[in-house]
Design a protein around this motif. Sequence first.
Motif, PDB file in Angstrom:
ATOM      1  N   ASN A 104       0.813  -1.219   0.000  1.00  0.00           N
ATOM      2  CA  ASN A 104       0.000   0.000   0.000  1.00  0.00           C
ATOM      3  C   ASN A 104       0.850   1.274   0.000  1.00  0.00           C
ATOM      4  O   ASN A 104       0.579   2.209   0.743  1.00  0.00           O
ATOM      5  N   LYS A 105       1.882   1.298  -0.844  1.00  0.00           N
ATOM      6  CA  LYS A 105       2.737   2.482  -0.966  1.00  0.00           C
ATOM      7  C   LYS A 105       2.460   3.154  -2.309  1.00  0.00           C
ATOM      8  O   LYS A 105       2.057   2.513  -3.278  1.00  0.00           O
ATOM      9  N   SER A 106       2.680   4.452  -2.359  1.00  0.00           N
ATOM     10  CA  SER A 106       2.347   5.194  -3.584  1.00  0.00           C
ATOM     11  C   SER A 106       3.244   4.794  -4.752  1.00  0.00           C
ATOM     12  O   SER A 106       2.783   4.702  -5.896  1.00  0.00           O
ATOM     13  N   VAL A 107       4.520   4.551  -4.488  1.00  0.00           N
ATOM     14  CA  VAL A 107       5.457   4.166  -5.548  1.00  0.00           C
ATOM     15  C   VAL A 107       6.381   3.072  -5.017  1.00  0.00           C
ATOM     16  O   VAL A 107       6.836   3.121  -3.866  1.00  0.00           O
ATOM     17  N   VAL A 108       6.649   2.067  -5.864  1.00  0.00           N
ATOM     18  CA  VAL A 108       7.599   1.003  -5.550  1.00  0.00           C
ATOM     19  C   VAL A 108       8.710   1.045  -6.589  1.00  0.00           C
ATOM     20  O   VAL A 108       8.448   1.067  -7.796  1.00  0.00           O
ATOM     21  N   ILE A 199       7.945   8.625  -4.015  1.00  0.00           N
ATOM     22  CA  ILE A 199       9.140   8.675  -4.868  1.00  0.00           C
ATOM     23  C   ILE A 199       8.786   9.342  -6.192  1.00  0.00           C
ATOM     24  O   ILE A 199       8.098   8.752  -7.028  1.00  0.00           O
ATOM     25  N   ASP A 200       9.257  10.578  -6.366  1.00  0.00           N
ATOM     26  CA  ASP A 200       9.096  11.236  -7.667  1.00  0.00           C
ATOM     27  C   ASP A 200      10.386  11.072  -8.473  1.00  0.00           C
ATOM     28  O   ASP A 200      11.302  10.350  -8.064  1.00  0.00           O
ATOM     29  N   VAL A 201      10.473  11.737  -9.603  1.00  0.00           N
ATOM     30  CA  VAL A 201      11.638  11.576 -10.480  1.00  0.00           C
ATOM     31  C   VAL A 201      12.918  12.001  -9.774  1.00  0.00           C
ATOM     32  O   VAL A 201      13.960  11.345  -9.887  1.00  0.00           O
ATOM     33  N   ARG A 202      12.866  13.084  -9.028  1.00  0.00           N
ATOM     34  CA  ARG A 202      14.059  13.574  -8.337  1.00  0.00           C
ATOM     35  C   ARG A 202      14.500  12.605  -7.256  1.00  0.00           C
ATOM     36  O   ARG A 202      15.696  12.289  -7.135  1.00  0.00           O
ATOM     37  N   TYR A 230       6.951   1.157 -10.133  1.00  0.00           N
ATOM     38  CA  TYR A 230       5.527   0.822 -10.146  1.00  0.00           C
ATOM     39  C   TYR A 230       4.763   1.870  -9.326  1.00  0.00           C
ATOM     40  O   TYR A 230       5.040   2.056  -8.134  1.00  0.00           O
ATOM     41  N   ARG A 231       3.799   2.524  -9.962  1.00  0.00           N
ATOM     42  CA  ARG A 231       2.965   3.499  -9.258  1.00  0.00           C
ATOM     43  C   ARG A 231       1.653   2.832  -8.841  1.00  0.00           C
ATOM     44  O   ARG A 231       1.284   1.777  -9.350  1.00  0.00           O
ATOM     45  N   SER A 232       0.953   3.453  -7.923  1.00  0.00           N
ATOM     46  CA  SER A 232      -0.218   2.827  -7.301  1.00  0.00           C
ATOM     47  C   SER A 232      -1.385   2.662  -8.254  1.00  0.00           C
ATOM     48  O   SER A 232      -2.334   1.926  -7.959  1.00  0.00           O
ATOM     49  N   ASN A 233      -1.353   3.342  -9.407  1.00  0.00           N
ATOM     50  CA  ASN A 233      -2.447   3.211 -10.373  1.00  0.00           C
ATOM     51  C   ASN A 233      -2.265   2.008 -11.294  1.00  0.00           C
ATOM     52  O   ASN A 233      -3.031   1.833 -12.243  1.00  0.00           O
ATOM     53  N   ARG A 234      -1.243   1.191 -11.058  1.00  0.00           N
ATOM     54  CA  ARG A 234      -1.037  -0.048 -11.798  1.00  0.00           C
ATOM     55  C   ARG A 234      -0.580  -1.125 -10.809  1.00  0.00           C
ATOM     56  O   ARG A 234      -0.368  -0.843  -9.633  1.00  0.00           O
ATOM     57  N   ARG A 235      -0.461  -2.331 -11.311  1.00  0.00           N
ATOM     58  CA  ARG A 235      -0.052  -3.421 -10.425  1.00  0.00           C
ATOM     59  C   ARG A 235       1.396  -3.225  -9.976  1.00  0.00           C
ATOM     60  O   ARG A 235       2.288  -3.022 -10.787  1.00  0.00           O
ATOM     61  N   GLN A 236       1.612  -3.288  -8.661  1.00  0.00           N
ATOM     62  CA  GLN A 236       2.953  -3.138  -8.091  1.00  0.00           C
ATOM     63  C   GLN A 236       3.482  -4.508  -7.673  1.00  0.00           C
ATOM     64  O   GLN A 236       2.802  -5.252  -6.957  1.00  0.00           O
ATOM     65  N   LEU A 237       4.689  -4.823  -8.117  1.00  0.00           N
ATOM     66  CA  LEU A 237       5.280  -6.126  -7.836  1.00  0.00           C
ATOM     67  C   LEU A 237       6.563  -5.981  -7.028  1.00  0.00           C
ATOM     68  O   LEU A 237       7.386  -5.102  -7.293  1.00  0.00           O
ATOM     69  N   VAL A 242       2.291  -9.302  -5.660  1.00  0.00           N
ATOM     70  CA  VAL A 242       1.545  -8.047  -5.770  1.00  0.00           C
ATOM     71  C   VAL A 242       1.428  -7.403  -4.389  1.00  0.00           C
ATOM     72  O   VAL A 242       1.129  -8.089  -3.395  1.00  0.00           O
ATOM     73  N   VAL A 243       1.672  -6.079  -4.292  1.00  0.00           N
ATOM     74  CA  VAL A 243       1.673  -5.404  -2.985  1.00  0.00           C
ATOM     75  C   VAL A 243       0.778  -4.163  -2.948  1.00  0.00           C
ATOM     76  O   VAL A 243       0.887  -3.364  -2.016  1.00  0.00           O
ATOM     77  N   ASN A 244      -0.120  -3.992  -3.923  1.00  0.00           N
ATOM     78  CA  ASN A 244      -0.928  -2.765  -3.963  1.00  0.00           C
ATOM     79  C   ASN A 244      -1.714  -2.539  -2.673  1.00  0.00           C
ATOM     80  O   ASN A 244      -1.642  -1.468  -2.068  1.00  0.00           O
ATOM     81  N   GLU A 245      -2.482  -3.548  -2.240  1.00  0.00           N
ATOM     82  CA  GLU A 245      -3.283  -3.423  -1.024  1.00  0.00           C
ATOM     83  C   GLU A 245      -2.898  -4.460   0.024  1.00  0.00           C
ATOM     84  O   GLU A 245      -3.044  -4.219   1.216  1.00  0.00           O
ATOM     85  N   TYR A 246      -2.441  -5.597  -0.429  1.00  0.00           N
ATOM     86  CA  TYR A 246      -1.963  -6.672   0.442  1.00  0.00           C
ATOM     87  C   TYR A 246      -1.021  -7.540  -0.382  1.00  0.00           C
ATOM     88  O   TYR A 246      -0.952  -7.401  -1.604  1.00  0.00           O
ATOM     89  N   VAL A 247      -0.299  -8.412   0.279  1.00  0.00           N
ATOM     90  CA  VAL A 247       0.626  -9.291  -0.442  1.00  0.00           C
ATOM     91  C   VAL A 247      -0.172 -10.414  -1.090  1.00  0.00           C
ATOM     92  O   VAL A 247      -0.923 -11.138  -0.406  1.00  0.00           O
TER      93      VAL A 247
END
Length: 314
Positions: A104-108, A199-202, A230-237, A242-247
């Motif tokens: 449940n993180k904004s960026v991985v 995590i942004d580009v900088r 991986y941003r939160s608007n797509r599947r984060q691995l 998968v870690v978007n909401e739970y493992v």
Amino acid sequence: MTGLDINFMETLPIIRTVDELAELLCTDARLLYAISNETPAWYKCFQIPKNNGSMRNIEAPRPYLKTIQRRIQKKILSCFTVHDCATAFLPGKNIRRNALFHVNKSVVLNCDIKNFFPSLKSRAVFEFFRRRTGYEPDVCMMLSRLCTLYGHLPQGAPSSPMLSNLLMFEIDETICQWCAKHYLSYSRYADDMTFSGEIDVRVQADILQMVKRNLTLLHLKLNIAKTKVYRSNRRQLVTGLVVNEYVGVPREKIREFRTWLYYTELDIINENFYYDSDEIESRLGLLNFYYSINCNENLLRWRDRLLEIRRMYS
């Protein structure tokens, strides 16, 4: 004193000479010298395919050397503390534990260390034993020779995983401290390094620069081609989970297993089924792993069916 020092001061065995090392390892000093002088003869080297189609070099010690390395692991290396962010090769830690850092993180952000085991050199292993154990140089040299091949950690030796974690301790600690200051999460599963948070580009550029700088302490490099965001608007691995909401296990993996079981059932009904014990055991192991990640009733039912098939045809 570091966490490593605090842990081992009470339990590290006293070894003053190579003879005492041989006694601890339940062997003879002359045999240790014979192994250290002709190390390649005590290995079987071969290749296995990677998922990407390339080949991975495996350097597997022959049985007697493997036994000695296991004793080094049990009686010496296990006395040290591995950093909390290291989640591979340890009891109670696995890819699920690694993924939990980043739910449940904004960026991985996933990074990969290039040629991890081959890049961890015998000099670093010797220096680890010398600095952390206080043993005499000849004892440390013997230990490093028993645990390395062609000047690096062999991928296939039972001592290599723990040594890799211990060699990475200071780097892991420095990276963890940096991430804490920037409100980021960090974990490492062998050569896979994962960061998550805002995590942004900088910030991404800062992370990569910081990691590269710290990895130079062990002459390691990042495999930039394997860096993924991986941003939160797509599947984060993270390490394949998968870690978007739970493992969770990726849906396509579950679908693939369901399809395989469907066609297996059809073959049984049509009397075309050929029982392959290795495949069944492999599928059972895979299903048990999936169930350890997601306690799903379907997975449990499929497992019961596979066990039934094994009882019927084995």
